[in-house]
Design a protein around this motif. Sequence first.
Motif, PDB file in Angstrom:
ATOM      1  N   MET A   1      12.121   2.033  27.131  1.00  0.00           N
ATOM      2  CA  MET A   1      13.509   0.469  27.099  1.00  0.00           C
ATOM      3  C   MET A   1      14.465   0.375  27.103  1.00  0.00           C
ATOM      4  O   MET A   1      15.284  -0.347  26.852  1.00  0.00           O
ATOM      5  CB  MET A   1      13.088   0.619  25.300  1.00  0.00           C
ATOM      6  CG  MET A   1      12.041  -0.241  24.981  1.00  0.00           C
ATOM      7  SD  MET A   1      12.044  -2.088  25.575  1.00  0.00           S
ATOM      8  CE  MET A   1       9.800  -2.239  25.750  1.00  0.00           C
ATOM      9  N   SER A   2      15.095   1.513  27.739  1.00  0.00           N
ATOM     10  CA  SER A   2      15.974   2.185  27.759  1.00  0.00           C
ATOM     11  C   SER A   2      17.493   1.172  28.637  1.00  0.00           C
ATOM     12  O   SER A   2      18.190   1.309  29.085  1.00  0.00           O
ATOM     13  CB  SER A   2      16.727   2.998  28.023  1.00  0.00           C
ATOM     14  OG  SER A   2      16.277   3.970  28.824  1.00  0.00           O
ATOM     15  N   ASN A   3      16.664   0.715  29.201  1.00  0.00           N
ATOM     16  CA  ASN A   3      16.710   0.005  31.197  1.00  0.00           C
ATOM     17  C   ASN A   3      16.986  -1.734  30.346  1.00  0.00           C
ATOM     18  O   ASN A   3      17.499  -2.078  31.421  1.00  0.00           O
ATOM     19  CB  ASN A   3      15.792   0.247  32.030  1.00  0.00           C
ATOM     20  CG  ASN A   3      15.644   1.178  32.737  1.00  0.00           C
ATOM     21  OD1 ASN A   3      16.988   2.197  32.145  1.00  0.00           O
ATOM     22  ND2 ASN A   3      14.468   2.440  33.023  1.00  0.00           N
ATOM     23  N   LEU A   4      16.207  -1.532  28.710  1.00  0.00           N
ATOM     24  CA  LEU A   4      16.445  -3.245  28.716  1.00  0.00           C
ATOM     25  C   LEU A   4      18.213  -3.481  28.638  1.00  0.00           C
ATOM     26  O   LEU A   4      18.821  -2.864  27.765  1.00  0.00           O
ATOM     27  CB  LEU A   4      16.317  -3.262  27.301  1.00  0.00           C
ATOM     28  CG  LEU A   4      15.867  -4.967  26.848  1.00  0.00           C
ATOM     29  CD1 LEU A   4      15.372  -6.386  27.309  1.00  0.00           C
ATOM     30  CD2 LEU A   4      15.761  -4.287  25.195  1.00  0.00           C
ATOM     31  N   HIS A   5      18.843  -4.950  29.582  1.00  0.00           N
ATOM     32  CA  HIS A   5      19.717  -5.531  29.668  1.00  0.00           C
ATOM     33  C   HIS A   5      19.591  -7.113  28.960  1.00  0.00           C
ATOM     34  O   HIS A   5      18.648  -7.596  29.231  1.00  0.00           O
ATOM     35  CB  HIS A   5      20.099  -5.288  30.838  1.00  0.00           C
ATOM     36  CG  HIS A   5      20.308  -3.714  31.326  1.00  0.00           C
ATOM     37  ND1 HIS A   5      21.844  -2.900  30.847  1.00  0.00           N
ATOM     38  CD2 HIS A   5      19.804  -3.015  31.930  1.00  0.00           C
ATOM     39  CE1 HIS A   5      21.732  -2.300  31.459  1.00  0.00           C
ATOM     40  NE2 HIS A   5      20.769  -1.530  32.118  1.00  0.00           N
ATOM     41  N   LEU A   6      21.151  -7.278  28.520  1.00  0.00           N
ATOM     42  CA  LEU A   6      20.770  -8.243  28.304  1.00  0.00           C
ATOM     43  C   LEU A   6      22.072  -9.165  28.415  1.00  0.00           C
ATOM     44  O   LEU A   6      23.141  -8.631  29.377  1.00  0.00           O
ATOM     45  CB  LEU A   6      20.913  -8.755  26.550  1.00  0.00           C
ATOM     46  CG  LEU A   6      20.171  -7.998  26.044  1.00  0.00           C
ATOM     47  CD1 LEU A   6      20.579  -8.804  24.580  1.00  0.00           C
ATOM     48  CD2 LEU A   6      18.775  -9.950  26.015  1.00  0.00           C
ATOM     49  N   PRO A   7      22.134 -10.565  28.461  1.00  0.00           N
ATOM     50  CA  PRO A   7      23.154 -10.905  29.756  1.00  0.00           C
ATOM     51  C   PRO A   7      24.745 -10.950  28.858  1.00  0.00           C
ATOM     52  O   PRO A   7      24.658 -10.853  27.961  1.00  0.00           O
ATOM     53  CB  PRO A   7      23.065 -12.903  30.111  1.00  0.00           C
ATOM     54  CG  PRO A   7      21.250 -12.668  30.064  1.00  0.00           C
ATOM     55  CD  PRO A   7      21.452 -11.061  29.397  1.00  0.00           C
ATOM     56  N   THR A   8      25.475 -10.819  29.413  1.00  0.00           N
ATOM     57  CA  THR A   8      26.923 -10.365  28.840  1.00  0.00           C
ATOM     58  C   THR A   8      26.749 -11.386  28.239  1.00  0.00           C
ATOM     59  O   THR A   8      27.832 -10.964  26.943  1.00  0.00           O
ATOM     60  CB  THR A   8      27.708  -9.954  30.050  1.00  0.00           C
ATOM     61  OG1 THR A   8      27.497  -9.017  30.295  1.00  0.00           O
ATOM     62  CG2 THR A   8      28.645 -10.123  28.894  1.00  0.00           C
ATOM     63  N   PHE A   9      26.980 -12.591  28.574  1.00  0.00           N
ATOM     64  CA  PHE A   9      26.993 -13.809  27.574  1.00  0.00           C
ATOM     65  C   PHE A   9      27.015 -13.562  26.117  1.00  0.00           C
ATOM     66  O   PHE A   9      27.357 -14.203  25.063  1.00  0.00           O
ATOM     67  CB  PHE A   9      26.863 -15.362  28.584  1.00  0.00           C
ATOM     68  CG  PHE A   9      26.865 -16.544  27.044  1.00  0.00           C
ATOM     69  CD1 PHE A   9      27.745 -16.779  26.819  1.00  0.00           C
ATOM     70  CD2 PHE A   9      25.465 -16.396  26.931  1.00  0.00           C
ATOM     71  CE1 PHE A   9      27.913 -17.834  26.079  1.00  0.00           C
ATOM     72  CE2 PHE A   9      25.440 -18.125  25.862  1.00  0.00           C
ATOM     73  CZ  PHE A   9      26.674 -18.494  25.599  1.00  0.00           C
ATOM     74  N   LEU A  10      25.000 -13.354  26.194  1.00  0.00           N
ATOM     75  CA  LEU A  10      24.354 -13.259  24.694  1.00  0.00           C
ATOM     76  C   LEU A  10      25.540 -12.522  23.695  1.00  0.00           C
ATOM     77  O   LEU A  10      25.759 -12.455  22.433  1.00  0.00           O
ATOM     78  CB  LEU A  10      23.366 -13.125  25.276  1.00  0.00           C
ATOM     79  CG  LEU A  10      22.530 -14.132  25.395  1.00  0.00           C
ATOM     80  CD1 LEU A  10      20.828 -13.518  26.012  1.00  0.00           C
ATOM     81  CD2 LEU A  10      22.890 -15.211  25.015  1.00  0.00           C
ATOM     82  N   LEU A  11      25.631 -10.956  24.591  1.00  0.00           N
ATOM     83  CA  LEU A  11      26.426 -10.422  23.534  1.00  0.00           C
ATOM     84  C   LEU A  11      27.703 -10.146  23.026  1.00  0.00           C
ATOM     85  O   LEU A  11      28.386  -9.951  22.244  1.00  0.00           O
ATOM     86  CB  LEU A  11      26.108  -9.078  24.551  1.00  0.00           C
ATOM     87  CG  LEU A  11      25.229  -8.163  24.761  1.00  0.00           C
ATOM     88  CD1 LEU A  11      25.250  -6.857  25.928  1.00  0.00           C
ATOM     89  CD2 LEU A  11      24.367  -7.893  24.070  1.00  0.00           C
ATOM     90  N   THR A  12      28.157 -11.341  23.943  1.00  0.00           N
ATOM     91  CA  THR A  12      29.774 -11.844  23.574  1.00  0.00           C
ATOM     92  C   THR A  12      29.447 -12.671  22.491  1.00  0.00           C
ATOM     93  O   THR A  12      30.248 -12.706  21.511  1.00  0.00           O
ATOM     94  CB  THR A  12      30.152 -12.172  25.295  1.00  0.00           C
ATOM     95  OG1 THR A  12      30.860 -11.711  25.617  1.00  0.00           O
ATOM     96  CG2 THR A  12      31.772 -12.624  24.750  1.00  0.00           C
ATOM     97  N   VAL A  13      28.733 -13.644  22.510  1.00  0.00           N
ATOM     98  CA  VAL A  13      28.931 -14.248  21.558  1.00  0.00           C
ATOM     99  C   VAL A  13      27.975 -14.462  20.498  1.00  0.00           C
ATOM    100  O   VAL A  13      29.012 -14.247  19.487  1.00  0.00           O
ATOM    101  CB  VAL A  13      27.349 -16.024  21.655  1.00  0.00           C
ATOM    102  CG1 VAL A  13      26.555 -16.501  20.499  1.00  0.00           C
ATOM    103  CG2 VAL A  13      27.609 -16.426  22.743  1.00  0.00           C
TER     104      VAL A  13
END
Length: 183
Positions: A1-13
């Motif tokens: 699971m360490s390769n799991l990424h979310l769009p930067t936008f969702l993290l910023t929100v």
Amino acid sequence: MSNLHLPTFLLTVARVPLLAVGLPLGLGLLSGYPTAKVVQSDWYKNLRTPPGRPPRQVFPVVWPLLYISMGYASHLVVNALDGASSPSAKSDYMLVLALYYTQLGLNLAWTPLFFAAKKTGMALIDSGIMTAATFYMTKLLAAHYPAASYLLWPYCAWLSFATYLNGGIWWLNRRTHGNAKHE
């Protein structure tokens, strides 16, 4: 699971408390807006419902509180992600956030499935997957950040109840003419 990424936008929100709370609240309100007309329809009024269904006026009170709570939990999780030092914790927090956005999407899909399309069976499948994802997300979060998980336990309880209601409505109306053509 360490390769799991979310769009930067969702993290910023999620990093901005007002946006973290506002996103699920705003999307939930938009998603629920058309419901007011449907609950006045003959289709809705004639649905057979399982025992324990609360008055419809309860739903517009409960859902905003749950959206606020889950949004703030996402803010706490992204802050914990930003401060996590171990790869395992970072991975788990990313998974929690991925599950959060997944369940949020499923949550937003439920209202159009149930009320607009009148596909109570599809809405039940959506609700079941959403509930399972939310419980897993909350359990995973409880292992790393119990205080943040407390914000999600009421949501887990409500989703369980909502899934029961949806399942009961589907079961009790599955053979009626008006519902059969929608399933």
